[in-house]
Enzyme design. Sequence first.
Site, PDB file in Angstrom:
ATOM      1  N   CYS A   4       0.863  -1.177   0.000  1.00 37.78           N
ATOM      2  CA  CYS A   4       0.000   0.000   0.000  1.00 37.78           C
ATOM      3  C   CYS A   4       0.905   1.233   0.000  1.00 37.78           C
ATOM      4  CB  CYS A   4      -0.925   0.002   1.219  1.00 37.78           C
ATOM      5  SG  CYS A   4      -1.817   1.557   1.411  1.00 37.78           S
ATOM      6  N   CYS A   7       0.482   3.441   3.099  1.00 38.65           N
ATOM      7  CA  CYS A   7       1.082   2.850   4.310  1.00 38.65           C
ATOM      8  C   CYS A   7       2.600   3.023   4.270  1.00 38.65           C
ATOM      9  CB  CYS A   7       0.703   1.374   4.443  1.00 38.65           C
ATOM     10  SG  CYS A   7      -0.965   1.121   5.105  1.00 38.65           S
ATOM     11  N   ASP A  30      -0.256  16.103  -2.802  1.00 39.21           N
ATOM     12  CA  ASP A  30      -0.488  15.115  -3.856  1.00 39.21           C
ATOM     13  C   ASP A  30       0.667  15.178  -4.862  1.00 39.21           C
ATOM     14  OD1 ASP A  30      -3.286  13.581  -5.017  1.00 39.21           O
ATOM     15  OD2 ASP A  30      -1.637  13.919  -6.416  1.00 39.21           O
ATOM     16  N   HIS A  46      -4.971   1.638   8.160  1.00 36.08           N
ATOM     17  CA  HIS A  46      -5.306   1.236   6.789  1.00 36.08           C
ATOM     18  C   HIS A  46      -6.772   0.829   6.710  1.00 36.08           C
ATOM     19  CE1 HIS A  46      -4.628  -0.317   2.704  1.00 36.08           C
ATOM     20  NE2 HIS A  46      -5.633  -1.115   3.043  1.00 36.08           N
ATOM     21  N   ASN A  85     -12.982   9.757  -3.341  1.00 41.76           N
ATOM     22  CA  ASN A  85     -13.340   8.817  -4.394  1.00 41.76           C
ATOM     23  C   ASN A  85     -13.548   7.447  -3.754  1.00 41.76           C
ATOM     24  OD1 ASN A  85     -13.019  10.691  -6.563  1.00 41.76           O
ATOM     25  ND2 ASN A  85     -10.809  10.446  -6.401  1.00 41.76           N
ATOM     26  N   GLY A  91     -13.402   6.438  -9.197  1.00 39.12           N
ATOM     27  CA  GLY A  91     -12.171   7.184  -9.428  1.00 39.12           C
ATOM     28  C   GLY A  91     -11.078   6.936  -8.399  1.00 39.12           C
ATOM     29  N   HIS A  96      -6.455   3.055  -0.014  1.00 36.80           N
ATOM     30  CA  HIS A  96      -6.278   3.423   1.405  1.00 36.80           C
ATOM     31  C   HIS A  96      -7.037   4.744   1.524  1.00 36.80           C
ATOM     32  CE1 HIS A  96      -3.387   3.871   5.066  1.00 36.80           C
ATOM     33  NE2 HIS A  96      -4.295   4.838   5.131  1.00 36.80           N
ATOM     34  N   HIS A  98      -8.710   8.215   1.773  1.00 39.58           N
ATOM     35  CA  HIS A  98      -8.082   9.540   1.885  1.00 39.58           C
ATOM     36  C   HIS A  98      -9.055  10.605   1.407  1.00 39.58           C
ATOM     37  CE1 HIS A  98      -7.183   7.717  -2.007  1.00 39.58           C
ATOM     38  NE2 HIS A  98      -7.239   8.934  -2.528  1.00 39.58           N
TER      39      HIS A  98
HETATM   40  P1  5GP Z   1      -7.593   8.561  -5.661  1.00 41.60           P
HETATM   41  O1  5GP Z   1      -7.782   8.596  -7.139  1.00 41.60           O
HETATM   42  O2  5GP Z   1      -7.259   7.181  -5.156  1.00 41.60           O
HETATM   43  O3  5GP Z   1      -8.730   9.202  -4.905  1.00 41.60           O
HETATM   44  O4  5GP Z   1      -6.358   9.511  -5.368  1.00 41.60           O
HETATM   45  C1  5GP Z   1      -5.058   9.050  -5.236  1.00 41.60           C
HETATM   46  C2  5GP Z   1      -4.173  10.266  -5.280  1.00 41.60           C
HETATM   47  O5  5GP Z   1      -2.913   9.907  -4.779  1.00 41.60           O
HETATM   48  C3  5GP Z   1      -3.949  10.811  -6.699  1.00 41.60           C
HETATM   49  O6  5GP Z   1      -4.365  12.169  -6.754  1.00 41.60           O
HETATM   50  C4  5GP Z   1      -2.453  10.644  -6.924  1.00 41.60           C
HETATM   51  O7  5GP Z   1      -1.887  11.730  -7.636  1.00 41.60           O
HETATM   52  C5  5GP Z   1      -1.908  10.544  -5.510  1.00 41.60           C
HETATM   53  N1  5GP Z   1      -0.732   9.717  -5.371  1.00 41.60           N
HETATM   54  C6  5GP Z   1      -0.540   8.475  -5.885  1.00 41.60           C
HETATM   55  N2  5GP Z   1       0.651   7.986  -5.519  1.00 41.60           N
HETATM   56  C7  5GP Z   1       1.230   8.940  -4.741  1.00 41.60           C
HETATM   57  C8  5GP Z   1       2.485   9.011  -4.066  1.00 41.60           C
HETATM   58  O8  5GP Z   1       3.311   8.093  -4.097  1.00 41.60           O
HETATM   59  N3  5GP Z   1       2.741  10.149  -3.370  1.00 41.60           N
HETATM   60  C9  5GP Z   1       1.834  11.181  -3.299  1.00 41.60           C
HETATM   61  N4  5GP Z   1       2.204  12.255  -2.587  1.00 41.60           N
HETATM   62  N5  5GP Z   1       0.648  11.140  -3.939  1.00 41.60           N
HETATM   63  C10 5GP Z   1       0.351  10.034  -4.646  1.00 41.60           C
HETATM   64 ZN    ZN Z   2      -2.553   1.500   3.511  1.00 39.25          ZN
END
Ligand code: 5GP
Ligand code: ZN
Length: 110
Positions: A4, A7, A30, A46, A85, A91, A96, A98
């Site tokens: 993850c 995590c 992000d 988690h 999301n 989306g 995990h 957020h």
């Molecule tokens: P989701 O689409 O799951 O709601 O959003 C995941 C978000 O995590 C995306 O906006 C993506 O840019 C961000 N993200 C993915 N991997 C990483 C990472 O390794 N570090 C950071 N800081 N953001 C990440």
């Molecule tokens: Zn996690």
Amino acid sequence: MEDCIFCKIIDKEKPSDIIYENDEIIVIKDANPKTPVHLLIIPKKHISSVNHIEVEDKALMGDLILTAKKVAKEENLKGYKLLINVGKEGGQIVDHIHLHLLSGRPIEIP
Ligand code: 5GP
Ligand code: ZN
């Protein structure tokens, strides 16, 4: 939780830009910002998605929103959107839970 990304960020195995952290929550920038300010408010526990929240997580979910308010105030944000999301079709890419905090330009969400 193995494999993850969040995590790993929480455990400092993977670097990130940390804006705020306490025992239960971390706030990071992000990596691929969709708006000038794009923060992720992440519980350290988690939980895969909103569909996996249990009654025992109620206070923690409230704390996510209170943390959004606190960080927004510290960052002097006039207004912002909070977004979660849920599921691949909703989306969600990282499994995990957020909260996205988006600010800095008008955002259209259908
Ligand atoms: P989701 O689409 O799951 O709601 O959003 C995941 C978000 O995590 C995306 O906006 C993506 O840019 C961000 N993200 C993915 N991997 C990483 C990472 O390794 N570090 C950071 N800081 N953001 C990440
Ligand atoms: Zn996690």
